[in-house]
Design a protein around this motif. Structure first.
Motif, PDB file in Angstrom:
ATOM      1  N   GLN A 146      15.156  -5.547   5.421  1.00  0.00           N
ATOM      2  CA  GLN A 146      15.838  -6.663   4.763  1.00  0.00           C
ATOM      3  C   GLN A 146      15.020  -7.247   3.613  1.00  0.00           C
ATOM      4  O   GLN A 146      15.576  -7.731   2.620  1.00  0.00           O
ATOM      5  CB  GLN A 146      16.152  -7.751   5.785  1.00  0.00           C
ATOM      6  N   LYS A 147      13.701  -7.198   3.726  1.00  0.00           N
ATOM      7  CA  LYS A 147      12.825  -7.721   2.683  1.00  0.00           C
ATOM      8  C   LYS A 147      13.087  -7.018   1.358  1.00  0.00           C
ATOM      9  O   LYS A 147      13.210  -7.660   0.304  1.00  0.00           O
ATOM     10  CB  LYS A 147      11.363  -7.533   3.097  1.00  0.00           C
TER      11      LYS A 147
ATOM     12  N   LYS B 260      21.595  -1.379   0.178  1.00  0.00           N
ATOM     13  CA  LYS B 260      21.895  -1.860   1.532  1.00  0.00           C
ATOM     14  C   LYS B 260      22.078  -0.694   2.504  1.00  0.00           C
ATOM     15  O   LYS B 260      21.782  -0.799   3.694  1.00  0.00           O
ATOM     16  CB  LYS B 260      23.139  -2.747   1.509  1.00  0.00           C
TER      17      LYS B 260
ATOM     18  N   ILE C 229      15.826  -5.175   0.595  1.00  0.00           N
ATOM     19  CA  ILE C 229      17.221  -5.399   0.220  1.00  0.00           C
ATOM     20  C   ILE C 229      17.376  -6.753  -0.480  1.00  0.00           C
ATOM     21  O   ILE C 229      18.054  -6.863  -1.506  1.00  0.00           O
ATOM     22  CB  ILE C 229      18.137  -5.336   1.463  1.00  0.00           C
ATOM     23  N   ASN C 230      16.722  -7.786   0.051  1.00  0.00           N
ATOM     24  CA  ASN C 230      16.801  -9.121  -0.537  1.00  0.00           C
ATOM     25  C   ASN C 230      16.201  -9.155  -1.934  1.00  0.00           C
ATOM     26  O   ASN C 230      16.741  -9.798  -2.845  1.00  0.00           O
ATOM     27  CB  ASN C 230      16.089 -10.143   0.357  1.00  0.00           C
TER      28      ASN C 230
END
Length: 214
Positions: free
Chosen positions: A184-185, A177, A187-188
């Motif tokens: 975000q892609k 993170k 991280i997810n």
């Protein structure tokens, strides 16, 4: 891919354990390069031991003046680069960045970099007592964006293939993170992964291959 990586790590640290000079190209911060022989660097080395050929005298070159080193030992090639080391405090969780850049051996180098640091350990066999004692060696893995000047702590694993850090998955997710903020892609994808100690490196590489960030 898994087999190739593990062989590379084994060969890398087997070579690192010997102080012999091997063929190397030093890429200097001023844009020039030096070709010759060098000892393999370790994480905190402030000097690079170099010589132009077997007969030449040793030179001690400040690590801060060297951007990266390409080593060649027979059929094997190793890349060492300098980055700031970022980790989180075990108790407070606060992130901290090293004051100076450290040496890392690069295992994966695409949009994301994965570097590692090895500790050989102090294990010794006592023939009289017929037992082995000391601290086992370990390898610490770090990751970060290719264009970044820092690598983030990922996880720690013993060289005997036994997990030392019991929070491998949660650490990787926490550090990702910070390391991949703005993506975000990625991280997810990391957050959804069920990381296993023995396969964490391969799992990370698979995620990096599938999820690209601009």
């Amino acid at each position: 891919m898994k087999k190739t990586i593990l062989i590379t790590i084994a060969v890398l640290f087997s070579t690192l354990g010997h102080a012999k000079f091997i063929k190397a190209v030093l890429y200097m911060e001023d844009g020039t390069k030096k070709t010759g022989l060098a000892e393999m660097v370790e994480n905190g080395d402030s000097k690079v031991i170099f010589k132009t050929d077997e007969a030449a005298k040793k030179e001690k070159i400040a690590s801060k003046d060297v951007k990266k080193i390409e080593y060649t030992d027979g059929e094997n090639e190793f890349l060492a680069e300098r980055f700031y080391l970022t980790s989180a405090n075990t108790f407070s969780g606060k992130f901290s960045k090293s004051k100076e850049k450290k040496w890392f051996y690069i295992l994966y180098d695409r949009d994301i970099k994965i570097g590692c640091v090895d500790y050989a350990g102090t294990m010794q066999y006592n023939a009289v007592k017929a037992k082995t004692s000391g601290q086992s060696g370990d390898t610490t893995y770090f990751f970060g964006k290719k264009k970044s000047d820092e690598l983030y702590f990922g996880f720690l694993k013993s060289n005997a293939d036994v997990a030392i850090h019991t929070e491998t998955g949660s650490n990787i997710k926490k550090m990702s993170k910070e390391a991949f903020a703005g993506c975000q892609k990625l991280i997810n994808a990391i957050d959804k992964e069920d990381f296993k100690n023995k396969t964490a490196l391969q799992q990370l590489i698979s995620i990096f291959e599938r999820n690209k960030c601009k």
